[in-house]
Design a protein around this motif. Structure first.
Motif, PDB file in Angstrom:
ATOM      1  N   LYS A 197      10.314   1.777   6.669  1.00 32.72           N
ATOM      2  CA  LYS A 197      10.905   3.018   7.169  1.00 32.72           C
ATOM      3  C   LYS A 197      11.490   3.844   6.027  1.00 32.72           C
ATOM      4  N   GLY A 198      12.187   3.161   5.098  1.00 32.48           N
ATOM      5  CA  GLY A 198      12.758   3.877   3.959  1.00 32.48           C
ATOM      6  C   GLY A 198      11.683   4.496   3.079  1.00 32.48           C
ATOM      7  N   LEU A 199      10.594   3.743   2.840  1.00 29.20           N
ATOM      8  CA  LEU A 199       9.505   4.292   2.030  1.00 29.20           C
ATOM      9  C   LEU A 199       8.852   5.486   2.712  1.00 29.20           C
ATOM     10  N   ALA A 200       8.674   5.381   4.029  1.00 31.14           N
ATOM     11  CA  ALA A 200       8.064   6.497   4.760  1.00 31.14           C
ATOM     12  C   ALA A 200       8.939   7.751   4.695  1.00 31.14           C
ATOM     13  N   LEU A 201      10.262   7.572   4.836  1.00 33.49           N
ATOM     14  CA  LEU A 201      11.170   8.718   4.759  1.00 33.49           C
ATOM     15  C   LEU A 201      11.167   9.329   3.356  1.00 33.49           C
ATOM     16  N   GLU A 202      11.141   8.468   2.323  1.00 33.89           N
ATOM     17  CA  GLU A 202      11.094   8.979   0.952  1.00 33.89           C
ATOM     18  C   GLU A 202       9.795   9.730   0.689  1.00 33.89           C
ATOM     19  N   ALA A 203       8.684   9.194   1.211  1.00 32.96           N
ATOM     20  CA  ALA A 203       7.398   9.879   1.034  1.00 32.96           C
ATOM     21  C   ALA A 203       7.405  11.226   1.750  1.00 32.96           C
ATOM     22  N   GLU A 204       8.002  11.269   2.934  1.00 33.04           N
ATOM     23  CA  GLU A 204       8.088  12.533   3.675  1.00 33.04           C
ATOM     24  C   GLU A 204       8.931  13.557   2.912  1.00 33.04           C
ATOM     25  N   ARG A 247       0.840  -1.212   0.000  1.00 27.87           N
ATOM     26  CA  ARG A 247       0.000   0.000   0.000  1.00 27.87           C
ATOM     27  C   ARG A 247       0.870   1.254   0.000  1.00 27.87           C
ATOM     28  N   LEU A 248       1.961   1.222   0.775  1.00 31.72           N
ATOM     29  CA  LEU A 248       2.846   2.386   0.841  1.00 31.72           C
ATOM     30  C   LEU A 248       3.569   2.590  -0.491  1.00 31.72           C
ATOM     31  N   GLU A 249       3.926   1.507  -1.160  1.00 34.63           N
ATOM     32  CA  GLU A 249       4.551   1.624  -2.476  1.00 34.63           C
ATOM     33  C   GLU A 249       3.584   2.226  -3.488  1.00 34.63           C
ATOM     34  N   ASP A 250       2.307   1.806  -3.428  1.00 32.97           N
ATOM     35  CA  ASP A 250       1.305   2.386  -4.331  1.00 32.97           C
ATOM     36  C   ASP A 250       1.125   3.874  -4.062  1.00 32.97           C
ATOM     37  N   THR A 251       1.114   4.250  -2.777  1.00 39.51           N
ATOM     38  CA  THR A 251       0.992   5.664  -2.429  1.00 39.51           C
ATOM     39  C   THR A 251       2.195   6.452  -2.925  1.00 39.51           C
ATOM     40  N   ALA A 252       3.381   5.854  -2.825  1.00 37.51           N
ATOM     41  CA  ALA A 252       4.594   6.528  -3.295  1.00 37.51           C
ATOM     42  C   ALA A 252       4.537   6.761  -4.808  1.00 37.51           C
ATOM     43  N   LYS A 253       3.969   5.801  -5.553  1.00 34.82           N
ATOM     44  CA  LYS A 253       3.833   5.987  -6.999  1.00 34.82           C
ATOM     45  C   LYS A 253       2.913   7.162  -7.315  1.00 34.82           C
ATOM     46  N   GLU A 276      13.199 -11.683   8.105  1.00 35.35           N
ATOM     47  CA  GLU A 276      12.318 -11.165   7.065  1.00 35.35           C
ATOM     48  C   GLU A 276      11.492  -9.988   7.567  1.00 35.35           C
ATOM     49  N   LEU A 277      11.017 -10.099   8.814  1.00 35.25           N
ATOM     50  CA  LEU A 277      10.251  -8.989   9.408  1.00 35.25           C
ATOM     51  C   LEU A 277      11.123  -7.751   9.559  1.00 35.25           C
ATOM     52  N   LYS A 278      12.377  -7.955   9.953  1.00 40.45           N
ATOM     53  CA  LYS A 278      13.288  -6.816  10.086  1.00 40.45           C
ATOM     54  C   LYS A 278      13.510  -6.127   8.746  1.00 40.45           C
ATOM     55  N   GLN A 279      13.695  -6.924   7.682  1.00 39.93           N
ATOM     56  CA  GLN A 279      13.908  -6.347   6.356  1.00 39.93           C
ATOM     57  C   GLN A 279      12.679  -5.561   5.890  1.00 39.93           C
ATOM     58  N   ILE A 280      11.484  -6.114   6.142  1.00 39.54           N
ATOM     59  CA  ILE A 280      10.260  -5.409   5.736  1.00 39.54           C
ATOM     60  C   ILE A 280      10.113  -4.111   6.505  1.00 39.54           C
ATOM     61  N   LEU A 281      10.421  -4.142   7.809  1.00 35.06           N
ATOM     62  CA  LEU A 281      10.329  -2.922   8.612  1.00 35.06           C
ATOM     63  C   LEU A 281      11.314  -1.866   8.130  1.00 35.06           C
ATOM     64  N   LYS A 282      12.513  -2.308   7.717  1.00 30.08           N
ATOM     65  CA  LYS A 282      13.481  -1.353   7.176  1.00 30.08           C
ATOM     66  C   LYS A 282      12.965  -0.728   5.881  1.00 30.08           C
ATOM     67  N   LYS A 283      12.362  -1.570   5.021  1.00 31.55           N
ATOM     68  CA  LYS A 283      11.812  -1.053   3.777  1.00 31.55           C
ATOM     69  C   LYS A 283      10.681  -0.063   4.049  1.00 31.55           C
TER      70      LYS A 283
END
Length: 419
Positions: free
Chosen positions: A377-384, A132-138, A368-375
């Motif tokens: 966080k990165g998407l949220a920072l890019e969106a900001e 959902r966050l990736e779609d919002t970023a697009k 895997e959960l750690k990697q998703i959480l990092k992604k």
């Protein structure tokens, strides 16, 4: 999602092999099964899973009547007198059958789901949030491109206004005027405008999601398979050969009705001529509806049969919203640092007993959960960062528009004086 949701149903006849006769009733399709219910007795005569189907064919019974046959394991089921016609039923059944076979939610996935752990559940939730966050970023990226195009247009306007200012100055004080101190200047070289920079944005526009659909236009008998493609600027309906049937820009869509979790209708109203409306049915529609809801929040309408889908999709998120992150943090900490001293030995033993009673998270799931959480966080920072850039662009656009308005008014007054 509720497996008892009825996607579609058709009146038809079913050949009952035990009594050697045709029985009238209704053929129903659910997300995972096909059912047939007799009209007179209300008895459920057919009920089998989509994954157990081996073949769906168009055949003729007694060489006269057009029929539809479904081969389920070693049993062949005959259906005839299908309404509105056989082709419509065949296209819809084949679509959902193929998607069920291609989907990871087949029989193997169901068996694996019984053994799912808390880690897999959390991974699924976080993966959905990431998508959902990736779609919002697009959508944000496309919006930023629109702002950049506006800025380029305003810069061109300012350049044209500078040219107009110089020409008006020449007209106000020509070279032959005795009190003029300026000499006649050669014609200004007109530089070619940079049109290549604003190339076809539609061709470069990113696709958010593309799903196979069954397209109904105007009448229920006019049904054919195709594709639905969602862009940040609208949606596009095409046939199986990727030939565009119709493209709706965001401003052209007047309303989107969600009839069921698998069926929607898109309409554009007109005055003096028929509306343009398409009805779309797809096994992948639950993946597209949240994106449509985000893009057309004021134009989308959930009908009665789809309200349960909205509640099932939103209420768990509200209930789990706070607990997901707490559970992820706590469980990750317990797995990543299993040897950290919490208290005495007895306390550690008690914690281990409690963890054994609960569902555990493996080391791989924790990574895997750690990697998703990092992604995330990165998407949220890019969106900001993109939102901050767009805020600055909006301020710059406002200033440029005000400056262009003042210049245009000034030039208009100078032109009036010359005339």
């Amino acid at each position: 999602m509720n497996e008892d949701i009825r996607i579609h149903s058709w009146p038809c006849s079913y050949y009952l092999d035990t009594s050697k006769q045709w029985v009238s009733g209704r053929l129903s399709l659910t997300p995972v099964a096909i059912k047939f219910t007799a009209d007179k007795t209300g008895e459920l005569l057919v009920n089998f899973h989509l994954s157990s189907i081996s073949e769906i064919k168009k055949e003729s019974s007694n060489l006269i009547f057009s029929s539809l046959t479904i081969l389920e394991k070693n049993t062949k089921h005959w259906f005839s007198s299908l309404q509105p016609n056989r082709n419509v039923v065949f296209n819809i059944l084949e679509h959902f059958w193929r998607e069920q076979l291609l989907s990871s939610q087949g029989t193997g996935a169901e068996a694996a789901a019984l053994e799912s752990t808390k880690g897999k559940e959390l991974t699924g939730l976080l993966t959905g949030s990431q998508k959902r966050l990736e779609d919002t970023a697009k959508v944000l990226h496309y919006q930023g491109e629109q702002f950049d195009n506006i800025m380029r247009g305003l810069n061109k306007i300012e350049g044209d206004m500078d040219v107009a200012d110089r020409l008006l100055t020449e007209l106000e004080s020509p070279s032959w005027w005795p009190f003029s101190s300026k000499l006649w200047k050669a014609p200004l070289e007109i530089k070619p405008k940079e049109t290549a920079t604003v190339s076809d944005s539609k061709n470069q526009e990113g696709i958010i999601i593309r799903i196979p659909v069954i397209i109904t236009h105007r009448t229920d008998s006019n049904v054919k398979p195709g594709k639905l493609t969602l862009f940040a600027s609208g949606l596009e309906i095409s046939d199986c050969n990727s030939q565009v049937i119709h493209r709706f820009e965001s401003k052209d869509v007047d309303d989107i009705r969600v009839h069921t979790p698998y069926e929607i209708s898109v309409r554009q109203r007109f005055i003096g001529k028929p509306d343009t409306s398409y009805r779309l049915l797809s096994a992948k529609m639950p993946e597209a509806i949240p994106i449509l809801e985000m893009q057309f929040s004021k134009k989308i309408q959930f009908l009665e049969d789809a309200l349960g889908f909205v509640g099932a999709r939103k209420s768990p998120q509200v209930d789990l919203g706070a607990s997901i992150w707490q559970a992820a943090t706590g469980l990750l900490g317990g797995v990543v640092q299993p040897g950290s001293p919490v208290g005495g030995k007895e306390g550690v033993d008690d914690d281990q007993v409690q963890l054994q009673k609960q569902e555990k998270i493996s080391q791989e799931e924790a990574k895997e959960l750690k990697q998703i959480l990092k992604k995330l966080k990165g998407l949220a920072l890019e969106a900001e960062a993109e939102l901050e850039r767009q805020d600055e662009a909006l301020d710059s656009i406002t200033t440029s528009v005000d400056r262009a308005t003042l210049n245009i008014d000034k030039q208009n007054r100078r032109i009036k004086k010359l005339t």
